[in-house]
Structure formats: C-alpha cells, structure tokens
Scaffold this motif. Structure first.
Motif, PDB file in Angstrom:
ATOM      1  N   ASP A 283       5.865   6.327   6.774  1.00 49.11           N
ATOM      2  CA  ASP A 283       6.696   7.173   6.025  1.00 49.11           C
ATOM      3  C   ASP A 283       8.228   7.540   6.867  1.00 49.11           C
ATOM      4  OD1 ASP A 283       4.756   8.050   4.030  1.00 49.11           O
ATOM      5  OD2 ASP A 283       4.148   9.454   5.227  1.00 49.11           O
TER       6      ASP A 283
ATOM      7  N   LEU B  45       1.016  -1.201   0.068  1.00 49.48           N
ATOM      8  CA  LEU B  45       0.007  -0.035  -0.142  1.00 49.48           C
ATOM      9  C   LEU B  45       0.855   1.211  -0.032  1.00 49.48           C
ATOM     10  CD1 LEU B  45      -2.625  -0.905   2.779  1.00 49.48           C
ATOM     11  CD2 LEU B  45      -2.891  -1.387   0.304  1.00 49.48           C
ATOM     12  N   THR B  46       0.756   2.170  -0.809  1.00 55.17           N
ATOM     13  CA  THR B  46       1.356   3.500  -0.643  1.00 55.17           C
ATOM     14  C   THR B  46       0.589   4.497  -0.065  1.00 55.17           C
ATOM     15  OG1 THR B  46       0.237   4.060  -2.919  1.00 55.17           O
ATOM     16  CG2 THR B  46       2.424   3.170  -3.139  1.00 55.17           C
ATOM     17  N   ARG B  47      -0.638   4.348   0.375  1.00 51.31           N
ATOM     18  CA  ARG B  47      -1.330   5.230   1.463  1.00 51.31           C
ATOM     19  C   ARG B  47      -1.764   4.353   2.518  1.00 51.31           C
ATOM     20  NH1 ARG B  47      -5.758   7.781  -0.254  1.00 51.31           N
ATOM     21  NH2 ARG B  47      -6.074   6.159  -1.865  1.00 51.31           N
ATOM     22  N   PRO B  48      -1.942   4.744   3.662  1.00 48.28           N
ATOM     23  CA  PRO B  48      -2.572   3.935   4.690  1.00 48.28           C
ATOM     24  C   PRO B  48      -3.983   3.912   4.736  1.00 48.28           C
ATOM     25  CG  PRO B  48      -1.973   6.079   5.787  1.00 48.28           C
ATOM     26  CD  PRO B  48      -1.379   6.090   4.227  1.00 48.28           C
ATOM     27  N   THR B  49      -4.392   3.356   3.440  1.00 46.76           N
ATOM     28  CA  THR B  49      -5.970   3.280   3.119  1.00 46.76           C
ATOM     29  C   THR B  49      -5.944   1.716   2.913  1.00 46.76           C
ATOM     30  OG1 THR B  49      -6.342   5.346   2.716  1.00 46.76           O
ATOM     31  CG2 THR B  49      -8.044   3.893   2.015  1.00 46.76           C
TER      32      THR B  49
ATOM     33  N   LEU C  82      -4.667   3.728   9.986  1.00 47.41           N
ATOM     34  CA  LEU C  82      -5.197   2.679   8.615  1.00 47.41           C
ATOM     35  C   LEU C  82      -6.497   2.773   8.736  1.00 47.41           C
ATOM     36  CD1 LEU C  82      -4.109   0.915   6.742  1.00 47.41           C
ATOM     37  CD2 LEU C  82      -4.883  -0.899   8.144  1.00 47.41           C
ATOM     38  N   GLU C  83      -7.181   3.286   7.527  1.00 43.43           N
ATOM     39  CA  GLU C  83      -8.546   3.478   7.275  1.00 43.43           C
ATOM     40  C   GLU C  83      -8.687   2.232   6.362  1.00 43.43           C
ATOM     41  OE1 GLU C  83     -11.151   6.683   5.231  1.00 43.43           O
ATOM     42  OE2 GLU C  83      -9.094   7.633   6.196  1.00 43.43           O
TER      43      GLU C  83
ATOM     44  N   TYR D 204       2.244  -2.117   4.724  1.00 40.45           N
ATOM     45  CA  TYR D 204       2.187  -0.800   4.522  1.00 40.45           C
ATOM     46  C   TYR D 204       3.326  -0.339   5.499  1.00 40.45           C
ATOM     47  CZ  TYR D 204       1.655   4.333   5.103  1.00 40.45           C
ATOM     48  OH  TYR D 204       1.637   5.693   4.956  1.00 40.45           O
TER      49      TYR D 204
END
Ligand code: OOG
Ligand code: MG
Length: 259
Positions: A166, A87-91, A255-256, A163
């Motif tokens: 950053d 995952l590149t975003r925490p979604t 994380l969403e 994930y």
C-alpha cells in the motif's frame, strides 16, 4: 514458421489458463530462438488482452545471480504484467496455479514514457513517480519448474501474480541497493537479501528493461509498473502458509496463502 509460433502460443495459453504442466518446448521443437520465444510470449499475451486483460507493466526476471544459478539460465529476461495478474489484497489463492513460488521485489511506477536503446539511470529516475515494495508469485508452466532460456521467455517469464504494498516511496528516500529484505515463512526466516542483488542496483534493471523493450518495439508507458526482479531465491508456498516479507525502512508485506 509464423503458423507454428502461433500454435505454440495457443498451447501455452491453454496450459496457463488451465494450470496444467507441459513439457519443455525445446525438447519438442527444434531451432526455437530467443526472438521466436518473445514472439510466442507476445502472441500468448494478446489472447488475454483480446479477452479484456490490460497490459499494466513489465517484469524483469533472472536479474540476480542467486536466481540465475537456481534455474541454470545466465541472462535477464522480461515478461508482460497484465491487470488480471495483480492481487488487490495480500491473499494468494492456489486456484489457477500449479506450483507457485514467492519472491521479494522492488517495483517502480512511472509517470512518463521511457524508450530507446540508450536510456540511462538518470532518465529512469526522472521518469519515476515512486517505488513500492512488491511480491511476485511465479509459476512456471513447465514440469518440475525446469526450463531453458527459450522456454521460460515463451512462458512469459513464469509470471502468475503480483502484489504491490500500500505504501509508495519517493525514489530518493532510500539507497535501493542497500535496502535489506527478510522473508519469513510461518515465522521462520527462509531468505534474506539486499537490493544490490538485482544487477547491482534495481535501477539498472529498469535500464535493461527499456533496452530490451526497445529491441521489440515496446516501451514503458506512463502509469506502468516494472518489477525489477527477485532479490532472493523464490520459495515454494502451500495453502495455510503465511509469508512475511520485511523491506528495511519500507514496511512489510504479509501474504496469506489459501486453497
Ligand atoms: C523465471 C522468472 C524469474 C525473477 O524475478 O528473477 C523472476 C523463473 O525463475 O521462473 O521472476
Ligand atoms: Mg520475479
């Protein structure tokens, strides 16, 4: 036997990509060994790589007593990490997942190659570029998240997504065995733990990873990541959940979970 291992790999690949459950292999095929299971895993991962996925690292699993107890398997395992799992975003979207569970981990990122049966913690530190707080999303393809050692190895150690936070840290910034972790789900504390849950110290997990890879003719390559294993038990998540994982001194991952 070679033919049937590759047809089992086909079957797992179909279930992994369609996000559908299957019955344990060990209920249906007699005499599958741990070596067979790693070969099935390798053949399955080759299918993704033939379609463009890159091998970006490795994951250790079942490195903590809590995790071993919860699944009834009492030895560590490993799996492949592919670029398509990151995952590149925490979604986290539930799309493509069956019954995902989330767990806090410490990731190591390497600047040099590590291989061989006699690697030490000292070799691991010397090869490590940085350590990063991470979350792994596991999603066993077996019914009820229930499996034996052989089943879970064949299913790439339940890998689904991961994930990395950053912010990376020097491997010397903290005692990783003493880093405390608090996991909250929708504001409520659901799991707590410390790095020492992972084989006494997460660096031991990397040592074990290299030893196991060497047995199968593989290695940690420069630039690769290794997830060292869940620090706490994994929690089931559902759309609308917010999971916050705080790593003492290293920040938090929020994380969403979406549909
Ligand atoms: C197997 C994978 C375990 C870990 O960090 O212990 C794992 C499972 O529990 O499904 O990833
Ligand atoms: Mg894990």
């Amino acid at each position: 036997m070679a033919l049937s291992l590759s047809s089992i790999a086909d079957e797992l690949y179909r279930h992994q990509t369609a996000a559908t459950e299957l019955k344990k292999l060990t209920l249906r095929y007699e005499g599958l060994t741990v070596d067979d299971a790693y070969e099935i895993q390798r053949l399955t991962m080759q299918k993704y790589m033939a379609e463009g996925a890159r091998l970006v690292g490795w994951k250790m699993g079942l490195t903590s007593k809590a995790k071993q107890r919860s699944v009834g398997v009492d030895e560590p395992i490993f799996g492949h990490l592919l670029s398509t799992m990151e995952l590149t975003r925490p979604t986290l979207s539930m799309k493509g997942l069956i019954h995902p569970r989330v767990e806090p981990e410490i990731a190591f990122v390497f600047r040099s190659r590590l291989e061989g049966p006699n690697v030490t913690a000292r070799d691991v530190w010397f090869a490590t570029e940085c350590v990063v707080p991470a979350v792994e999303i596991i999603d066993s393809r077996y019914e009820n998240f229930s499996f034996t050692l052989v089943d879970v190895i064949a299913d790439n150690a339940s890998s689904a997504r991961f994930y990395l936070a950053d912010q990376a840290f020097s491997p010397y910034a903290f005692r990783l065995d003493e880093v405390g972790v608090v996991m909250r789900q929708n504001g409520e504390v659901v799991q707590t733990g410390a790095g020492a849950a992972v084989l006494g110290h997460p660096v031991r997990s990397v040592v074990e990873q290299v030893r196991m890879l060497t047995r199968f003719g593989a290695a940690i390559e420069p630039g690769m990541v290794v997830l060292t294993g869940g620090i706490t038990e994994a929690i089931y998540v559902h759309p609308g959940d917010r999971v916050e994982i705080a790593f003492a001194g290293m920040g938090a991952i929020e994380l969403e979970i979406t549909e």
